[in-house]
Design an enzyme around this catalytic site. Structure first.
Site, mmCIF file in Angstrom:
data_model
loop_
_atom_site.group_PDB
_atom_site.id
_atom_site.type_symbol
_atom_site.label_atom_id
_atom_site.label_comp_id
_atom_site.label_asym_id
_atom_site.label_seq_id
_atom_site.Cartn_x
_atom_site.Cartn_y
_atom_site.Cartn_z
ATOM 1 N N GLU A 1 -35.312 7.480 -8.451
ATOM 2 C CA GLU A 1 -34.865 6.662 -9.588
ATOM 3 C C GLU A 1 -33.349 6.513 -9.588
ATOM 4 O O GLU A 1 -32.811 5.467 -9.948
ATOM 5 C CB GLU A 1 -35.350 7.256 -10.919
ATOM 6 C CG GLU A 1 -36.864 7.287 -11.083
ATOM 7 C CD GLU A 1 -37.551 5.978 -10.749
ATOM 8 O OE1 GLU A 1 -36.946 4.907 -10.959
ATOM 9 O OE2 GLU A 1 -38.701 6.023 -10.261
ATOM 10 N N HIS B 1 -32.408 3.660 -7.380
ATOM 11 C CA HIS B 1 -32.482 2.376 -8.099
ATOM 12 C C HIS B 1 -31.254 2.225 -9.001
ATOM 13 O O HIS B 1 -30.672 1.148 -9.110
ATOM 14 C CB HIS B 1 -33.724 2.336 -8.998
ATOM 15 C CG HIS B 1 -35.010 2.072 -8.269
ATOM 16 N ND1 HIS B 1 -35.187 1.009 -7.421
ATOM 17 C CD2 HIS B 1 -36.200 2.726 -8.297
ATOM 18 C CE1 HIS B 1 -36.435 1.029 -6.948
ATOM 19 N NE2 HIS B 1 -37.067 2.056 -7.461
ATOM 20 N N HIS C 1 -28.241 1.068 -7.217
ATOM 21 C CA HIS C 1 -28.367 -0.368 -6.946
ATOM 22 C C HIS C 1 -27.875 -1.170 -8.155
ATOM 23 O O HIS C 1 -27.210 -2.190 -8.024
ATOM 24 C CB HIS C 1 -29.850 -0.665 -6.667
ATOM 25 C CG HIS C 1 -30.105 -1.926 -5.891
ATOM 26 N ND1 HIS C 1 -31.380 -2.390 -5.679
ATOM 27 C CD2 HIS C 1 -29.290 -2.818 -5.286
ATOM 28 C CE1 HIS C 1 -31.323 -3.502 -4.968
ATOM 29 N NE2 HIS C 1 -30.062 -3.790 -4.722
HETATM 30 ZN ZN LIG Z 1 -39.074 2.712 -7.105
#
Ligand SMILES: [Zn+2]
Length: 673
Positions: A466, A469, A472
């Protein structure tokens, strides 16, 4: 209305000022405002340009976006009956709003005018992407069709949504219909204490004596993994695999055929050869041909390893229990037994090395070493629950990169699982780089009176996932919010998250944070080796299974399904190359394959493996140059993490890696070569 905090200007979400009564009026008002913003675009008397149409459309609904993200994030992380009731009202309002927009012909005409001139407009690559994305949102929804065909499309869409609903209801009803009711203790042999307790509780809820096991995952999976009684495992497994396949009112065979055929018809209507061609147009994989050859290439390499593992497992079962032919209901059971024998590694041994506080510091240190990010916990940011932690994220120069929220422990009102989300997107507007507000939400083991929060290794990789992410989102550096951060193609979005999991298996990383919460001792190397080895245990068989699902999905959606009459026969043929276990004639996968017939994974199941190939190949470069190599990290940040969806993902990937992703890296990591 005047003191509705969602209608006032705010930077970080004003949680403490928001009351449930504010959502509905704020969101209706903001929908109306967005509509007028769109009207202003369509009624503009000037000829359509990129700026007055495409960029203007991108800039509509900013406040609406923020209010809905607050609302839906709360509905996932801190909900209650009232919020759920409001969601029932807000969701249809938003669906109607977005449908109306996609059917707005005046808006489409303006977009189309710009789109048709796109080659002469001197647009940057990012602007071209934005134009393409906006145009396709309309054209893929039928905006270019004649009135008559538009009507046909709406009819298909309506039928499809009904069929998908029925499909899901049938699967649910079939799941709930079955129960294994046991009253004799001897049948519980092999099952862990917690599983038995849960089964006793289920029995009690159903006002029955003894123990009840069901087809829900938390009951079914441990049963077939641990129950010593082979006949009962068989009973459970056959019931599980026969959902929607009983030739009764809950049967899904006709629904499957109808869904596949309607999807095909819909794709043809829009000018695509098949549903998969339609879906893959907006994916990194691009075409069904590429997906099929991708799956076949992996199959060719993984199959020998899978066959070898299967033979070993068969021999193990024979040696242990005299089993001659390994059946589907034996797989999980003997795999677990073999795993215990080989590794003897359980969570309880590892957990003391993974105190949450240390793991968080670990992931922050990784982000600092790779991307120069500094996390400082701050107390002056409004939060929706006292458990939420808030951080300011700064770069080496002390500039703000993002606001980061982290919400770690389960509580009533939070849904299961772990996810990353955002409260504010990144964008560059009027020369100002507006930084994002990113959040991760997890359900990790809580601290107790005597022990701090100690994570299982699985929870550790989940946190890294997580957080990947989140990086990102945090490192996004693009102009347009709809192309920013995680707004990328579906089969590309798991690269930043999955790649970060790789660091958890590295000695260099574990030494940074995996220290015993009492003694401070660093995790023993022997454990690290075992973690690595057990991660690829029976990986060949697992790979073959994933490939078989991807192939079945492509079989249903990659060509004209109108000739298919027998769902089971079709499925057996599609599985031909990937099966290790004997077929079970009472079972059918398609009739309960909710991922592709109910959820959004149609023509997309391959993306699990696709993303693994990307992350393994990308991490191979880090391994080669050093897992904290600054140059490689800079390239990953520059070409992947900061770029969002501004460019074709394959182009971005090649810029980072210098070559296309090579499946060999995955096969090597999985120990299959
Ligand atoms: Zn994922």
């Amino acid at each position: 209305m005047n003191n509705n905090p969602l209608l006032q200007p705010y930077n970080t979400a004003p949680f403490s000022k928001i009351e449930n009564k504010h959502f509905l009026p704020a969101i209706s008002k903001l929908i109306a405002e967005t509509k007028s913003e769109i009207d202003a675009i369509t009624s503009n008397s000037e000829a359509p340009t990129f700026k007055n149409t495409v960029e203007a459309l991108e800039n509509t609904g900013e406040k609406l976006e923020r209010a809905t993200s607050i609302f839906f994030n709360l509905n996932s992380a801190e909900t209650n009956d009232e919020i759920q009731k409001i969601a029932q009202e807000i969701s249809p309002m938003l669906t109607e709003f977005s449908n109306d927009m996609l059917l707005n012909e005046a808006l489409f005409e303006r977009l189309k005018t710009v789109y048709n001139q796109k080659d002469s407009l001197n647009l940057s690559e990012e602007q071209q992407m934005l134009l393409d994305k906006k145009y396709k949102a309309f054209s893929r929804n039928g905006a270019n069709l004649s009135e008559e065909k538009k009507k046909e499309l709406r009819k298909i869409d309506a039928e499809l949504s009904k069929l998908k609903l029925t499909f899901g209801e049938n699967v649910l009803a079939e799941t709930n219909k079955f129960e294994l009711h046991l009253t004799d203790k001897k049948y519980l042999s092999g099952l862990p204490e917690g599983v038995i307790e849960a089964a006793a509780q289920t029995a009690e809820e159903k006002e029955k004596k003894g123990w009840v096991f069901t087809l829900d995952y938390p009951s079914y999976v441990p049963f077939v993994t641990y129950a010593d009684n082979r006949e009962l495992r068989k009973k459970m497994a056959i019931a599980f695999g026969a959902k929607g396949f009983h030739n009764d009112a809950l049967d899904n065979q006709q629904n499957v055929l109808q869904i596949a055929n309607l999807r095909h018809k819909r794709a043809n209507l829009l000018g695509y050869k098949s549903h998969a061609h339609f879906v893959l147009e907006e994916r990194m994989a691009e075409t069904p041909e590429k997906v099929k050859s991708f799956l076949n290439e992996l199959l060719g390499k993984a199959k020998p390893a899978a066959q070898k593992e299967f033979d070993e497992l068969t021999a193990f079962a024979k040696e242990l229990d005299g089993i001659d032919r390994l059946e589907k209901w034996d797989g999980a059971y003997y795999s677990e037994k073999l795993k215990q024998k080989l590794f003897n590694l359980d969570d309880e041994k590892l957990k003391p090395y993974f105190e949450l506080k240390n793991v968080i510091n670990g992931v922050f240190t990784v982000a600092e070493k790779l991307y120069g990010l500094h996390f400082e916990e701050v107390q002056n940011i409004d939060k929706y629950h006292a458990d939420v932690k808030t951080y300011e994220v700064k770069d080496d120069e002390g500039e703000l990169v993002a606001i980061f929220y982290a919400d770690f422990h389960p509580r009533a009102g939070k849904r299961n699982g772990a996810w990353m989300t955002s409260y504010k997107p990144q964008q560059i507007k009027d020369g100002i780089n507006d930084r994002p507000h990113i959040s991760i939400v997890c359900n990790f083991t809580k601290p107790t009176a005597s022990k701090p929060s100690l994570l299982t290794f699985n929870e550790v990789t989940t946190l890294f996932h997580e957080f990947g992410h989140a990086l990102h989102g945090m490192l996004a550096n693009t102009h347009y919010p709809s192309l920013s951060g995680t707004s990328v193609y579906w089969d590309f979005v798991e690269l930043p998250s999955q790649i970060l999991e790789n660091w958890c298996y590295e000695k260099e990383t574990l030494e940074l944070f995996a220290t015993h919460y009492k003694t401070g001792e660093v995790i023993p190397m022997e454990y690290v080796e075992k973690i690595k080895d057990s991660a690829t245990f029976l990986e060949g068989m697992a790979t073959l299974r994933q490939l078989s699902f991807g192939m079945l999905d492509m079989a249903w959606h990659g060509s004209d399904p109108s000739g298919i009459k027998d769902v089971k026969a079709f499925e057996v043929a599609a599985f031909d190359d990937t099966q290790l276990y004997p077929d079970v004639k009472e079972n059918c996968m398609s009739t309960s394959f909710s991922h592709i017939f109910q959820g959004g994974y149609s023509a997309g199941y391959y993306s699990y493996k696709w993303a693994e190939v990307l992350d393994a190949d990308a991490f191979a470069l880090f391994k080669q140059e050093g897992i904290f190599n600054k140059k490689v990290a800079d390239r990953f940040k520059g070409f992947v993490l900061s770029q969002g969806g501004t460019m074709d993902p394959m182009e971005l990937y090649i810029k980072f890696r210098g070559q296309k992703p090579d499946p060999e890296a995955l096969l090597k990591r999985a120990g299959l070569l």
